[in-house]
Scaffold this active site. Sequence first.
Site, short mmCIF file in Angstrom:
data_model
loop_
_atom_site.label_atom_id
_atom_site.label_comp_id
_atom_site.label_asym_id
_atom_site.label_seq_id
_atom_site.Cartn_x
_atom_site.Cartn_y
_atom_site.Cartn_z
N LYS A 125 7.38 -42.33 4.96
CA LYS A 125 8.17 -41.09 4.90
C LYS A 125 9.25 -41.27 3.85
O LYS A 125 9.62 -42.40 3.54
CB LYS A 125 8.82 -40.83 6.26
CG LYS A 125 9.27 -39.41 6.48
CD LYS A 125 8.15 -38.48 6.92
CE LYS A 125 8.57 -37.04 6.89
NZ LYS A 125 7.56 -36.14 7.47
N ASP A 165 7.71 -31.73 3.43
CA ASP A 165 8.33 -31.70 4.76
C ASP A 165 9.45 -30.67 4.63
O ASP A 165 9.39 -29.81 3.71
CB ASP A 165 8.87 -33.10 5.14
CG ASP A 165 9.31 -33.19 6.61
OD1 ASP A 165 8.43 -33.29 7.48
OD2 ASP A 165 10.51 -33.13 6.90
P1 NDP Z 1 10.56 -25.84 6.24
O1 NDP Z 1 11.62 -26.36 5.35
O2 NDP Z 1 9.47 -25.03 5.69
O3 NDP Z 1 11.22 -25.01 7.44
C1 NDP Z 1 12.18 -25.58 8.28
C2 NDP Z 1 12.72 -24.47 9.17
O4 NDP Z 1 13.55 -25.05 10.16
C3 NDP Z 1 13.57 -23.47 8.42
O5 NDP Z 1 13.47 -22.23 9.04
C4 NDP Z 1 14.97 -24.06 8.59
O6 NDP Z 1 16.00 -23.11 8.50
C5 NDP Z 1 14.90 -24.60 9.99
N1 NDP Z 1 15.81 -25.75 10.13
C6 NDP Z 1 15.83 -26.88 9.41
N2 NDP Z 1 16.83 -27.67 9.81
C7 NDP Z 1 17.44 -27.01 10.80
C8 NDP Z 1 18.55 -27.29 11.62
N3 NDP Z 1 19.22 -28.43 11.49
N4 NDP Z 1 18.89 -26.39 12.55
C9 NDP Z 1 18.22 -25.26 12.68
N5 NDP Z 1 17.14 -24.90 11.91
C10 NDP Z 1 16.78 -25.78 11.00
O7 NDP Z 1 10.00 -27.14 6.99
P2 NDP Z 1 8.61 -27.32 7.75
O8 NDP Z 1 8.23 -26.07 8.44
O9 NDP Z 1 7.66 -27.95 6.82
O10 NDP Z 1 8.99 -28.44 8.81
C11 NDP Z 1 9.52 -28.12 10.10
C12 NDP Z 1 9.36 -29.31 11.03
O11 NDP Z 1 7.97 -29.64 11.13
C13 NDP Z 1 10.05 -30.60 10.58
O12 NDP Z 1 10.46 -31.30 11.73
C14 NDP Z 1 8.93 -31.36 9.90
O13 NDP Z 1 9.16 -32.76 9.90
C15 NDP Z 1 7.77 -31.00 10.81
N6 NDP Z 1 6.45 -31.18 10.22
C16 NDP Z 1 6.08 -30.50 9.09
C17 NDP Z 1 4.82 -30.66 8.58
C18 NDP Z 1 4.32 -29.85 7.43
O14 NDP Z 1 3.12 -29.92 7.14
N7 NDP Z 1 5.15 -29.09 6.76
C19 NDP Z 1 3.87 -31.61 9.18
C20 NDP Z 1 4.33 -32.19 10.41
C21 NDP Z 1 5.58 -32.01 10.87
P3 NDP Z 1 16.84 -22.99 7.15
O15 NDP Z 1 15.92 -22.40 6.14
O16 NDP Z 1 17.98 -22.12 7.52
O17 NDP Z 1 17.28 -24.38 6.79
#
Ligand code: NDP
Length: 444
Positions: A125, A165
């Site tokens: 990671k 991510d």
């Molecule tokens: P994105 O950046 O596309 O989206 C993240 C979302 O979560 C946004 O809406 C963001 O809001 C919100 N967010 C992030 N940090 C916070 C916080 N501290 N408090 C509240 N909301 C928050 O990321 P992903 O969708 O790719 O990833 C989301 C999760 O899924 C993570 O934990 C990641 O590790 C996990 N994941 C992702 C994979 C993938 O293929 N993308 C695979 C496996 C796991 P804002 O825009 O306001 O920051």
Amino acid sequence: MDYVESVLASLKAKNPNEPEFHQAATEILEGLRPVVAQHPEYERAALLERFVEPERVVMFRVPWVDDGGKVHVNKGYRVQFNSAIGPYKGGLRFHPSVNLSIIKFLGLEQILKNSLTGLPIGGGKGGSDFDPKGKSDNEIMRFCQSFMTELFRHIGQDTDVPAGDIGVGGREVGYLFGQYKRICNEHVGVLTGRGIPYGGSLVRTEATGYGLVYMVEEALKCRGDSLEGKTVVISGAGNVAIYACEKAQSLGANVVAMYDSDGYIYDRAGIRLDVIKQIKEVERLRIKEYAARVAGAEYHEGCTGIWTIPCDIALPCATQNEIDEASAKTLVANGVKYVGEGANMPTTLEGIAVFRAAGVVFLPAKAANAGGVATSALEMAQSSQRIFWPFEKVDAQLKQIMIDIYHNMDDAASRYNVPGNYVAGANIAGFEKVASAMMAQGIV
Ligand code: NDP
């Protein structure tokens, strides 16, 4: 002090100030107790000590210049955690909260997640404390180029294959790949989540969210139920959340709430995903906009309030530790029956205990969100073969992988006398393969 306790105590002493890493290691090693008890040779080979120590940690400076000519310096990380069953594989996170503890917790989880997919990928990671929010396209590009100018020497299609991510989507992967290609002069599958015209796989964008819902669907099916008519709350409004919503809706569920880091929207009539995609993917605005555009929808400042909305199924898809003990209790009191973790470690250890005590079917992240990395491994296979598979073929493989993971973790939980405990089941099923590969490869 037993073996697990002594490994955890030493890990905490040697890695102070890494609370997320401690939390993930505790969840994993506690679940592995029955396996360790059956394999005394693991202790003699210091297997757990080696398992929780990354093979390599790279930390580097990322200097870049903003549009006004000001110079900034961010921290860059790549933790190459475990290569026992394949090249290091795991995403890059760009978010101001990123630090070594967070990257190590994600890397440790990734080892077992990747093993669960059944595909030959090790765990890693990386990321940076860079905040992409509010930056221009040119600033994002310059940052990605600077980041890759150091990272390129540590990765490779058979060594370490990063992906996206939080904060790293298709745009960022494109800039990172462009710089890698320019420096190394090779067009290879060194990053996954690439755009379709330059080596990406169909379904990769949708994979984590779709995969999550395929697993929830299987868990429901095994209990004689389905998603049809279920009320679903999804946190986040990013890649995972959007495609979890899309698949859940297509299977008949009513998704009523989503959030970004400012606040949540509640739309009893069902979230209009076309509006969310327009706001989040096209215009890159805040989710608050949704309430201004859709009649009857409410917007509330702050995130945790989302868990007070009554639902049958909760899918936390934003970030770590979103559901604490109090939110878990509220969800249970309001009748939640299934929790599927789309984000990594979105539920605290205390929250998980609440769900288990209440008999909620709890699908832990390393199993439930493995669809993204599984499809990344399918992208690597296509890159190696210089071939593209059609959407239906990748989607069918993704679905089968999620069904297999569900049954493997269910079987493992039963084999070790903790039926229905999928936290333990996922840890055990993922660990068995990694442990036997590490034992076979000697003390390395
Ligand atoms: P994105 O950046 O596309 O989206 C993240 C979302 O979560 C946004 O809406 C963001 O809001 C919100 N967010 C992030 N940090 C916070 C916080 N501290 N408090 C509240 N909301 C928050 O990321 P992903 O969708 O790719 O990833 C989301 C999760 O899924 C993570 O934990 C990641 O590790 C996990 N994941 C992702 C994979 C993938 O293929 N993308 C695979 C496996 C796991 P804002 O825009 O306001 O920051």
